[in-house]
Design a protein around this motif. Structure first.
Motif, mmCIF file in Angstrom:
data_model
loop_
_atom_site.group_PDB
_atom_site.id
_atom_site.type_symbol
_atom_site.label_atom_id
_atom_site.label_comp_id
_atom_site.label_asym_id
_atom_site.label_seq_id
_atom_site.Cartn_x
_atom_site.Cartn_y
_atom_site.Cartn_z
ATOM 1 N N UNK A 161 0.829 -1.208 0.000
ATOM 2 C CA UNK A 161 0.000 0.000 0.000
ATOM 3 C C UNK A 161 0.867 1.262 0.000
ATOM 4 N N UNK A 165 0.703 3.985 -2.888
ATOM 5 C CA UNK A 165 0.498 5.393 -2.550
ATOM 6 C C UNK A 165 1.550 6.280 -3.218
ATOM 7 N N UNK A 168 1.149 6.322 -7.067
ATOM 8 C CA UNK A 168 -0.155 6.795 -7.564
ATOM 9 C C UNK A 168 -0.059 8.245 -8.025
ATOM 10 N N UNK A 171 0.882 10.479 -12.168
ATOM 11 C CA UNK A 171 -0.346 10.536 -12.965
ATOM 12 C C UNK A 171 -0.071 10.846 -14.432
ATOM 13 N N UNK A 178 -1.874 5.548 -21.081
ATOM 14 C CA UNK A 178 -3.321 5.319 -21.224
ATOM 15 C C UNK A 178 -3.829 5.812 -22.582
ATOM 16 N N UNK A 224 -5.467 0.460 -15.522
ATOM 17 C CA UNK A 224 -5.890 1.480 -14.558
ATOM 18 C C UNK A 224 -6.230 0.909 -13.183
ATOM 19 N N UNK B 157 -8.751 8.956 -14.886
ATOM 20 C CA UNK B 157 -7.658 8.223 -14.257
ATOM 21 C C UNK B 157 -7.021 9.064 -13.157
ATOM 22 N N UNK B 158 -6.885 10.363 -13.393
ATOM 23 C CA UNK B 158 -6.212 11.228 -12.413
ATOM 24 C C UNK B 158 -6.993 11.242 -11.097
ATOM 25 N N UNK B 160 -9.036 9.023 -10.053
ATOM 26 C CA UNK B 160 -8.961 7.674 -9.481
ATOM 27 C C UNK B 160 -7.642 7.483 -8.740
ATOM 28 N N UNK B 161 -6.565 7.933 -9.334
ATOM 29 C CA UNK B 161 -5.261 7.770 -8.692
ATOM 30 C C UNK B 161 -5.187 8.577 -7.397
ATOM 31 N N UNK B 162 -5.832 9.736 -7.368
ATOM 32 C CA UNK B 162 -5.851 10.516 -6.122
ATOM 33 C C UNK B 162 -6.643 9.788 -5.039
ATOM 34 N N UNK B 164 -7.063 6.502 -4.922
ATOM 35 C CA UNK B 164 -6.215 5.361 -4.542
ATOM 36 C C UNK B 164 -5.166 5.820 -3.537
ATOM 37 N N UNK B 165 -4.539 6.941 -3.829
ATOM 38 C CA UNK B 165 -3.465 7.456 -2.972
ATOM 39 C C UNK B 165 -3.987 7.758 -1.566
ATOM 40 N N UNK B 168 -5.036 4.527 0.293
ATOM 41 C CA UNK B 168 -3.971 3.522 0.455
ATOM 42 C C UNK B 168 -3.382 3.586 1.860
ATOM 43 N N UNK B 256 -11.603 1.799 1.172
ATOM 44 C CA UNK B 256 -10.393 1.964 0.356
ATOM 45 C C UNK B 256 -10.769 1.630 -1.085
#
Lengths: 418, 418
Positions: A161, A165, A168, A171, A178, A224, B157-158, B160-162, B164-165, B168, B256
Motif C-alpha cells: 500500500x 500510494x 499513484x 499521474x 493510457x 488502470x 484516471x487522475x 482515481x489515482x488521487x 487510490x493514494x 492507500x 479503500x
C-alpha cells in the motif's frame, strides 16, 4: 542544491557535478577537463554523458515538457522522482541488472548514474542483427525479480500500500500510456502517425475493428485498476542496454503499481516488432532468417525464463500476504496451490501477449514509433513490415486465449509474416 | 479544537459540541440540558447520542484500540479520517442514502452526524423479522451509485489515482479484513471463535479444505490488488440503518479503493446469514417461512437492482477513462461493448458471491460474529443454523461459476437449508 529547477547545459552541469565528491572522484581531474555531451534521443529528457580522465557518468534531467512534441505538451518534472524510486527498488531486487545511481536531485529532476560505455541500446542491436547471449536470461530475471518482489506474493500488504500510494502520484506519465497505447491508435487523434498512404486503409480498418478496440479498452481498464506490482511501465528494447556479458534496464520513469503483464508484454511486443523489421534491414531476402529465428527463440526464452523464475520465487516465498504460506500444509493443499499458481500464470500469459500486441500496434498507428521500423527508408518496404506487425499485434490481443503456450504465439507470428 | 486526542465522556462532549453553532442550533436549549448516551455496540468505536430540546446528533469517536479486543490491539485513530472522506464521497453519489455530516475533527477522530432516531440497524430488523419495502432498491442504488461513480468507468484516471493514494493509507483497517476474512478462519488463530463443541469438526474440516482455502486466498489477492472503486469495505447489515421509508449506509471506516464485488458480496452474504438464522428466531418450525422467502427475494432484488443500475450508469457514461465512449461509434462497436459489459458483470457476479461466501464463513469460524446467530441462545440450535450457513458460504465461494444467475444461488441456499 535546493535551487530552483533549470535545464542544465554543459558548463553548469560540470559546476554541479564538481560539488559531488563521489562523482568528482569517478570522473577524475578537474572540472575544466570534463567533456559533456548531450546524447538524449528519447522522447522526454535531456541526457548527458560526462567524461573525465578517470571515467564517466551519465546525467539524466527531466524537461518540463515532452521533448518529442515540444513545450505545448507540459510534463511534470516530478517524474524524475518516480524514476529514482523505481531505480532504488530495481537495485534492491535486480542489482546486477540496474544502473548504479550516484546522485539524485529532486529539485533539478536530475539523476546522476553509471555510464555504461560498453553497452548498446538493445533496439539498435536488434536493427544491426546482433545476438546477445545474456539477453533472454537477464531480462527474464529482471522481470521475475522486480515484479515478484514488489507484489503481495512476496511481501506485506502494508508495504504494498505504501508503494501504491507513492507511485499513484505518477499521474501524467501513466496518462501518456493510457492515451497513446490504449486509445489513440483506435481513433482519429491529431498526434497519430503512420506510413502514408500505404497504411491508410489499415488505420481505418483498426478504427472500425470493434473486437480489437473494445479488447484494447478492457486492457486499459486493467492498466488502470490492477495494482499487482511495481512495473517499469516502459520496458521496450530502447530501455535495455547490454553487451555480450552484461544487461541493464534503464529509464523507469513510467513506473507505477500496475499489471505485471504490461512489462512482460512490452518486452515480447518489441521483440516481435524487431522480428517484423528484419525484412527492412537484411541485405538480401532471407539473409536475416537465422536472426529472425534467434528473435523468436528469445521471445520463447524470455517468457519461459520469466515464468519459471517467477514460479520458483513464489514456491519458496514465506512472507507474501496473499496466498499465506502457512495455510498450505498437506499434499492436497500443495496440489491446490500449484493449480492456482498455474491458473495465475496462464492468465498472466494471456495478459502479457495482449499488452504486447497493443504496444506493437501503437508503435505503428500512434504517436511514438520505433527505430526498428522508422529506419527502413523505403516507405513501401516499411509498410510491408508494419502491416505484418499489425497482424501479429492484433492476434496477440485477441487470440491469446487460443494459444497453448508461447510456441503458438511464435507460430502465429511466423504465419503472419509468411 | 486542535487539542491532543482524548476519548470523550458526556460532559466534555457537551462542551465540545457547544462550540459548534450548527450543532448547538440542532440540539437547541443550553448544553446543560443536553442528554448524552454512549450507545456503541460495534467493535471499534465510541458512539454517543446527544439529545437536546430541539433535536439530536450522533457523535462517533474512534478509540485507539479495537474495542472488541481491548487495548492489546491498537488501531490508528486516523481511520476516522478515511471514514469521513468516504462519507463525503458517498454523500456526493448517494446523498439520500448517507447520513448528514455536521462536523469532523481529525485530531479528536470524531464525526458529528445526523441522528437517525426513527431508523433501526437492519441486522436487528432481520432478527425480528421486519420486512423493509425500500431496502433492496435503496441498497442496490447505493451500491451502483457509489461503486460506479468512484471508478474509472465513470471518471478520470487522475481522480482515481488521487482516490487510490488517499485511501492507500488506511492500512490497519484493511489488514483486519485481510486477516479476519480471508486467512484466520482457515487456520488456528488465537482469536477464532466458534460454537463449541458442536462445530469443532466443521472448523477442522474447513482448515483442511484445500480448494476452499486456496480460493479464499485468491480472493485475498484480489482484495489486495483490484483497485476498482472506493468500496465501503464493511457493508454488512449492521452498517445499514433503515425504516419503512428511508435507508442509510453508515460506518465506512474500512473504505479503500478495492474490488467492487466485496461490497456487493457483503450485503448478499449477510442476508444469507440472516436467512440461516431465522430457524433460531421463529416461534415454531416454519413460522418464518414467508420471511425466509422475503430475504431470498431481497438477495435477488439487490443483485438485480445493482446489476441493472450499474449497467445503466455505464451505458450513459461519457467521462469514464476506461472504455472511452468516443470509441464506440458503430452498431458493431456497441454490440462488442455490450458483450464486454456482460462479461464484466458476469465476472462481478461470481466475485460478489465468492466475497459474500467468505464473509459468511468468517462470521462463524472467525473472531467477529453476528447478532443474527449469536442471539440464538441454544448452542445446539445455533450450530444447526451455522452449519447450514457454512455450507452456503462454501458453495458461494466455490460454486459461483456454475450458477447461471442469482436464482441459482438462492436455490443452492434453499437446498443447503433443507
Amino acid at each position: 542544491m535546493a535551487s530552483a529547477y533549470a535545464a542544465v547545459d554543459g558548463a553548469r552541469l560540470s559546476s554541479i557535478l564538481s560539488k559531488l565528491p563521489e562523482v568528482g572522484a569517478k570522473l577524475g581531474g578537474q572540472p575544466a577537463e570534463w567533456r559533456v555531451r548531450e546524447v538524449g534521443d528519447g522522447n522526454l529528457n535531456l541526457v548527458f554523458i560526462v567524461e573525465g580522465p578517470a571515467g564517466g557518468v551519465v546525467v539524466k534531467q527531466a524537461l518540463p515538457y515532452v521533448r518529442l512534441v515540444g513545450e505545448s505538451w507540459p510534463l511534470p518534472l516530478e517524474r524524475s522522482w518516480f524514476e529514482y524510486n523505481a531505480l532504488v527498488e530495481h537495485a534492491r531486487y535486480a542489482p546486477r541488472l540496474t544502473p548504479k545511481i550516484f546522485h539524485f536531485d529532486r529539485e533539478q529532476a536530475m539523476i546522476v548514474m553509471e555510464y555504461l560505455s560498453s553497452h548498446l541500446i538493445m533496439r539498435k542491436g536488434l536493427i544491426r542483427g546482433v545476438e546477445y547471449p545474456r539477453f533472454a536470461a537477464d531480462i527474464a530475471e529482471f522481470l521475475a525479480e522486480t515484479l515478484f518482489n514488489t507484489s503481495v506474493l512476496a511481501g506485506s500488504a502494508a508495504e504494498h500500500k505504501r508503494r501504491v500510494e507513492l507511485f499513484a502520484r505518477n499521474i501524467e506519465l501513466c496518462r501518456i500510456t493510457e492515451d497513446l497505447v490504449f486509445t489513440d491508435p483506435y481513433r482519429e487523434a491529431p498526434l497519430n502517425r503512420w506510413t502514408r498512404p500505404h497504411l491508410d486503409a489499415d488505420k481505418r480498418a483498426f478504427e472500425k475493428d470493434s473486437a480489437l478496440k473494445i479488447a484494447a479498452q478492457a486492457r486499459k481498464y486493467q492498466f488502470l485498476t490492477a495494482a499487482q506490482a511495481l512495473i517499469h511501465g516502459d520496458l521496450h528494447t530502447g530501455s535495455i542496454m547490454l553487451n555480450e556479458s552484461d544487461t541493464r534496464v534503464i529509464d523507469p520513469e513510467f513506473a507505477f503499481v500496475g499489471p505485471i503483464g504490461f512489462d512482460v508484454g512490452a518486452v515480447i511486443g518489441n521483440l516481435y516488432l524487431a522480428y517484423c523489421a528484419q525484412e527492412g534491414h537484411e541485405s538480401s531476402p532471407g539473409a536475416r532468417d537465422p536472426y529472425r529465428q534467434w528473435i523468436l527463440d528469445q521471445i520463447a526464452a524470455v517468457w519461459t525464463g520469466f515464468h519459471d523464475r517467477f514460479l520458483a520465487l513464489w514456491r519458496k516465498a514465506k512472507q507474501g500476504e496473499a496466498y499465506v504460506a502457512g495455510l498450505v500444509a498437506s499434499p492436497q493443499d500443495e496440489a491446490a496451490m500449484e493449480a492456482e499458481r498455474a491458473r495465475f500464470m496462464r492468465k498472466l500469459f494471456e495478459e502479457s501477449l495482449a499488452f504486447g500486441g497493443l504496444k506493437m500496434i501503437r508503435r505503428i498507428l500512434g504517436l511514438a514509433h520505433v527505430e526498428d521500423l522508422e529506419s527502413i527508408a523505403d516507405p513501401a518496404k516499411r509498410a510491408v513490415c508494419e502491416r505484418k506487425a499489425l497482424a501479429i499485434g492484433r492476434e496477440l490481443v485477441l487470440g491469446g486465449a487460443a494459444f497453448s503456450g508461447i510456441a503458438d504465439a511464435n507460430a502465429a507470428a511466423k504465419a503472419a509474416r509468411a
